[in-house]
Design a protein around this motif. Structure first.
Motif, PDB file in Angstrom:
ATOM      1  N   ASN A  54      -3.647   3.297  -4.025  1.00 31.43           N
ATOM      2  CA  ASN A  54      -4.436   2.251  -3.373  1.00 31.43           C
ATOM      3  C   ASN A  54      -4.457   1.012  -4.272  1.00 31.43           C
ATOM      4  N   ALA A  55      -3.571   0.063  -3.980  1.00 35.28           N
ATOM      5  CA  ALA A  55      -3.510  -1.192  -4.729  1.00 35.28           C
ATOM      6  C   ALA A  55      -4.249  -2.312  -4.011  1.00 35.28           C
ATOM      7  N   ASP A  56      -4.981  -1.976  -2.943  1.00 36.62           N
ATOM      8  CA  ASP A  56      -5.665  -2.990  -2.134  1.00 36.62           C
ATOM      9  C   ASP A  56      -6.779  -3.675  -2.942  1.00 36.62           C
ATOM     10  N   ASN A  67     -12.918  -3.190   1.632  1.00 38.64           N
ATOM     11  CA  ASN A  67     -11.683  -2.653   1.055  1.00 38.64           C
ATOM     12  C   ASN A  67     -11.206  -1.533   1.960  1.00 38.64           C
ATOM     13  N   MET A  68     -10.312  -1.877   2.849  1.00 40.30           N
ATOM     14  CA  MET A  68      -9.839  -0.902   3.839  1.00 40.30           C
ATOM     15  C   MET A  68      -8.936   0.143   3.211  1.00 40.30           C
ATOM     16  N   VAL A  90      -4.454  10.838  -6.203  1.00 41.51           N
ATOM     17  CA  VAL A  90      -4.785   9.415  -6.206  1.00 41.51           C
ATOM     18  C   VAL A  90      -4.494   8.844  -7.597  1.00 41.51           C
ATOM     19  N   VAL A  91      -3.496   7.988  -7.673  1.00 39.21           N
ATOM     20  CA  VAL A  91      -3.052   7.423  -8.951  1.00 39.21           C
ATOM     21  C   VAL A  91      -2.704   5.954  -8.757  1.00 39.21           C
ATOM     22  N   SER A  92      -2.468   5.283  -9.868  1.00 42.65           N
ATOM     23  CA  SER A  92      -2.012   3.898  -9.810  1.00 42.65           C
ATOM     24  C   SER A  92      -0.534   3.857  -9.444  1.00 42.65           C
ATOM     25  N   ARG A  93      -0.052   2.664  -9.104  1.00 43.78           N
ATOM     26  CA  ARG A  93       1.361   2.538  -8.741  1.00 43.78           C
ATOM     27  C   ARG A  93       2.245   2.861  -9.942  1.00 43.78           C
ATOM     28  N   GLU A  94       1.835   2.437 -11.117  1.00 44.65           N
ATOM     29  CA  GLU A  94       2.619   2.726 -12.321  1.00 44.65           C
ATOM     30  C   GLU A  94       2.709   4.229 -12.568  1.00 44.65           C
ATOM     31  N   GLU A  95       1.589   4.932 -12.425  1.00 43.95           N
ATOM     32  CA  GLU A  95       1.603   6.374 -12.628  1.00 43.95           C
ATOM     33  C   GLU A  95       2.394   7.078 -11.537  1.00 43.95           C
ATOM     34  N   ALA A  96       2.323   6.563 -10.316  1.00 45.61           N
ATOM     35  CA  ALA A  96       3.108   7.156  -9.227  1.00 45.61           C
ATOM     36  C   ALA A  96       4.599   7.046  -9.513  1.00 45.61           C
ATOM     37  N   ASP A  97       5.036   5.891 -10.019  1.00 51.52           N
ATOM     38  CA  ASP A  97       6.448   5.720 -10.350  1.00 51.52           C
ATOM     39  C   ASP A  97       6.873   6.685 -11.455  1.00 51.52           C
ATOM     40  N   LYS A  98       5.989   6.920 -12.436  1.00 56.69           N
ATOM     41  CA  LYS A  98       6.313   7.864 -13.496  1.00 56.69           C
ATOM     42  C   LYS A  98       6.466   9.277 -12.940  1.00 56.69           C
ATOM     43  N   LEU A 100       7.175  10.152  -9.855  1.00 56.32           N
ATOM     44  CA  LEU A 100       8.388  10.200  -9.041  1.00 56.32           C
ATOM     45  C   LEU A 100       9.617  10.323  -9.928  1.00 56.32           C
ATOM     46  N   GLY A 101       9.600   9.627 -11.064  1.00 51.30           N
ATOM     47  CA  GLY A 101      10.743   9.646 -11.972  1.00 51.30           C
ATOM     48  C   GLY A 101      10.829  10.870 -12.853  1.00 51.30           C
ATOM     49  N   ARG A 102       9.889  11.796 -12.716  1.00 55.35           N
ATOM     50  CA  ARG A 102       9.939  13.057 -13.447  1.00 55.35           C
ATOM     51  C   ARG A 102       9.916  14.264 -12.522  1.00 55.35           C
ATOM     52  N   GLY A 103       9.953  14.001 -11.218  1.00 58.51           N
ATOM     53  CA  GLY A 103       9.960  15.096 -10.255  1.00 58.51           C
ATOM     54  C   GLY A 103       8.632  15.802 -10.126  1.00 58.51           C
ATOM     55  N   LYS A 104       7.541  15.166 -10.523  1.00 56.85           N
ATOM     56  CA  LYS A 104       6.222  15.788 -10.455  1.00 56.85           C
ATOM     57  C   LYS A 104       5.604  15.670  -9.067  1.00 56.85           C
ATOM     58  N   VAL A 105       6.042  14.702  -8.270  1.00 51.63           N
ATOM     59  CA  VAL A 105       5.576  14.549  -6.893  1.00 51.63           C
ATOM     60  C   VAL A 105       6.799  14.404  -5.991  1.00 51.63           C
ATOM     61  N   PHE A 106       6.627  14.804  -4.728  1.00 54.16           N
ATOM     62  CA  PHE A 106       7.737  14.748  -3.778  1.00 54.16           C
ATOM     63  C   PHE A 106       7.763  13.445  -2.990  1.00 54.16           C
ATOM     64  N   GLY A 107       6.756  12.609  -3.168  1.00 47.15           N
ATOM     65  CA  GLY A 107       6.720  11.338  -2.453  1.00 47.15           C
ATOM     66  C   GLY A 107       5.405  10.640  -2.733  1.00 47.15           C
ATOM     67  N   ALA A 108       5.189   9.529  -2.037  1.00 48.28           N
ATOM     68  CA  ALA A 108       3.962   8.753  -2.251  1.00 48.28           C
ATOM     69  C   ALA A 108       3.659   7.929  -1.009  1.00 48.28           C
ATOM     70  N   LEU A 109       2.372   7.635  -0.821  1.00 45.38           N
ATOM     71  CA  LEU A 109       1.901   6.707   0.203  1.00 45.38           C
ATOM     72  C   LEU A 109       1.231   5.547  -0.532  1.00 45.38           C
ATOM     73  N   VAL A 110       1.754   4.344  -0.330  1.00 46.95           N
ATOM     74  CA  VAL A 110       1.309   3.177  -1.085  1.00 46.95           C
ATOM     75  C   VAL A 110       0.595   2.197  -0.157  1.00 46.95           C
ATOM     76  N   ILE A 111      -0.640   1.842  -0.517  1.00 44.25           N
ATOM     77  CA  ILE A 111      -1.418   0.820   0.189  1.00 44.25           C
ATOM     78  C   ILE A 111      -1.295  -0.467  -0.617  1.00 44.25           C
ATOM     79  N   PRO A 112      -0.711  -1.551  -0.065  1.00 39.36           N
ATOM     80  CA  PRO A 112      -0.419  -2.742  -0.856  1.00 39.36           C
ATOM     81  C   PRO A 112      -1.676  -3.547  -1.189  1.00 39.36           C
ATOM     82  N   GLN A 113      -1.502  -4.517  -2.056  1.00 30.31           N
ATOM     83  CA  GLN A 113      -2.618  -5.318  -2.555  1.00 30.31           C
ATOM     84  C   GLN A 113      -3.276  -6.144  -1.456  1.00 30.31           C
ATOM     85  N   ASP A 114      -2.506  -6.667  -0.521  1.00 34.38           N
ATOM     86  CA  ASP A 114      -3.035  -7.556   0.514  1.00 34.38           C
ATOM     87  C   ASP A 114      -3.377  -6.824   1.805  1.00 34.38           C
TER      88      ASP A 114
END
Length: 456
Positions: A54-56, A67-68, A90-98, A100-114
């Motif tokens: 949730n980067a909203d 904050n929807m 529930v993690v930050s975008r930076e942690e989600a990328d980490k 994903l890049g280590r195979g710890k999660v199979f995907g992500a749902l990202v809520i953008p800033q705007d």
């Protein structure tokens, strides 16, 4: 010409019963393991890790700050209490990328800033900007968007399950927001056209993107599994080859070259020494096989791969450990050891590897197997080398540790059993003079001793 008086071996019930029982057990076991692990992945799905970002930053609407994105996260977490199939992290975008890049999660749902800003803009009342010329940019509002990230490097089926769950959650959130926007629109004096109402009913655009791309020549994220499986098979085949070659060299077996049969003189040696010779030969064979596997896949087939030196070392070590483990089973159990090795390294290993169907979608029995089955550990290490930059915490350190433990266990088990056999005098071929120490067979009454022995 004299006729043979020996009955046909096909008339022996023991041959039919023994062969039938072994075939029945093997076929039933392989069917239960292979199909049983993969027959119902959705029904067995539990706690599949998916990142929720949730980067909203929120927006001001109706004199208050909303904050929807937080509303969506709360709704997903509430739904997850009754549906345990997905583990929303529930993690930050930076942690989600980490992750994903280590195979710890199979995907992500990202809520953008705007996100909140774009949603509130849709429900805002008409303003003077709507009377501007058609070419004016004010008339075009940016649609709210949710992004679903996939991760094929963690497994194509698991990534697909993650994507489906994330898209389902995103569309459910869009429908919920649509109901609120329609209520706001109904409270306004100016009626909305039908097209505008339809747009408000499902306002969110859901996009799908690759969260951790793999190369085009990576078998859609399955090259690590296929490579690992090749290494395991090479280890087993190499062990069978070494076992037969050592027995042939010792004169325990003969070798057929078409119609030509060759047999070396028998060399009586201990079981411990025989196993040691086989393991030494297996180490040399592993160097050849591991090198050729990498040459075939990377150089000839142009498979996407990096860290080639580490890949070679990992390949050789894997083949050696599997081969030594198989030789230990051969030495301990003889011919049944070959069947046992096939069950351990293939029948139970493939469905519990988590390479095709994720571990979270397997029955509990196979999840338990995955804790010690070698193919799962080997595949995780291979994924780290091929997809995750050889990061230790992406499965590589666990793979090396598992191989070390398996090697020590194989050495201790193999030499302990063979030493026990040697001390008990259970030699594979009786040593010279052993026959003379055995008691003479009893003579049949009324027949000379030689004739009685021949008759027996």
């Amino acid at each position: 010409m004299p006729q043979s008086t020996h009955p046909s071996v096909l008339r022996r019930p023991r041959l039919w019963i023994g062969t039938g029982l072994i075939a029945a057990v093997v076929s039933m076991l392989f069917a239960l393991l292979y199909v049983g692990g993969n027959v119902n992945p959705k029904g067995n799905l539990r706690d599949l890790p998916v990142a929720l970002v949730n980067a909203d930053s929120g927006a001001d609407a109706g004199g208050r700050h909303v904050n929807m994105g937080e509303q969506i996260v709360a709704g997903i977490q509430k739904a997850a209490k009754s549906d345990k199939s997905i583990d929303w992290q529930v993690v930050s975008r930076e942690e989600a990328d980490k992750r994903l890049g280590r195979g710890k999660v199979f995907g992500a749902l990202v809520i953008p800033q705007d996100f909140s800003a774009t949603v509130t803009a849709l429900g805002a009342p008409p303003s003077a900007s709507q009377s501007a010329p058609p070419s004016a940019p004010q008339g075009k509002a940016t649609p709210p968007t949710l992004t679903v990230l996939t991760n094929q490097s963690a497994g194509s089926i698991g990534s697909s399950m993650s994507s489906q769950a994330a898209q389902k959650a995103a569309h459910a959130a869009s429908a919920q927001l649509g109901q609120e926007l329609l209520k706001q629109a109904a409270a306004q004096k100016t009626p909305l056209p039908t097209a505008a109402q339809l747009k408000l009913a499902d306002p969110v655009t859901v996009t799908v993107a690759d969260g951790h791309p793999v190369g085009s020549r990576s078998a859609l994220g399955l090259s690590a599994f296929y490579y690992a499986l090749v290494l395991v098979v090479c280890g087993m085949l190499g062990a069978n080859l070494v076992n037969s070659q050592v027995d042939t060299a010792l004169g325990y077996l003969h070798t057929d070259y078409g119609p030509v049969r060759k047999r070396e003189p028998v060399q009586h040696t201990s079981r411990v020494r025989t196993l040691a010779v086989g393991m030494a030969l297996m180490l040399g064979t592993s160097l050849v096989m591991g090198t050729l596997v990498e040459v075939a896949t990377v150089k000839i087939l142009d498979m996407d791969a990096s860290h080639l030196g580490l890949l070679w070392l990992y390949s050789v070590a894997t083949i050696a450990v599997v081969g030594i483990g198989s030789l230990a089973l051969f030495a301990a159990f003889g011919t049944p050891g070959m069947l046992l090795a096939t069950i351990v390294f293939v029948a139970m290993a493939v469905p519990s590897s988590g390479a095709t169907v994720p571990l979270q979608a397997l029955p509990g029995f196979f999840r338990a197997l995955a804790d010690f089955e070698p193919l799962r550990q080997i595949t995780e290490g291979m994924r780290s080398i091929l997809y995750y930059g050889a990061q230790a915490d992406a499965g590589l350190s666990r793979a090396w540790a598992s191989m070390g433990i398996a090697l020590v266990a194989a050495l201790v088990f193999g030499f302990a059993v063979t030493r026990f056999y040697d001390r008990r005098g259970l030699h594979r071929i009786p040593r010279p003079g052993a026959e003379s120490e055995a008691p003479a067979p009893a003579e049949t009454p009324g027949l000379p001793g030689a004739e009685a022995n021949a008759t027996a």
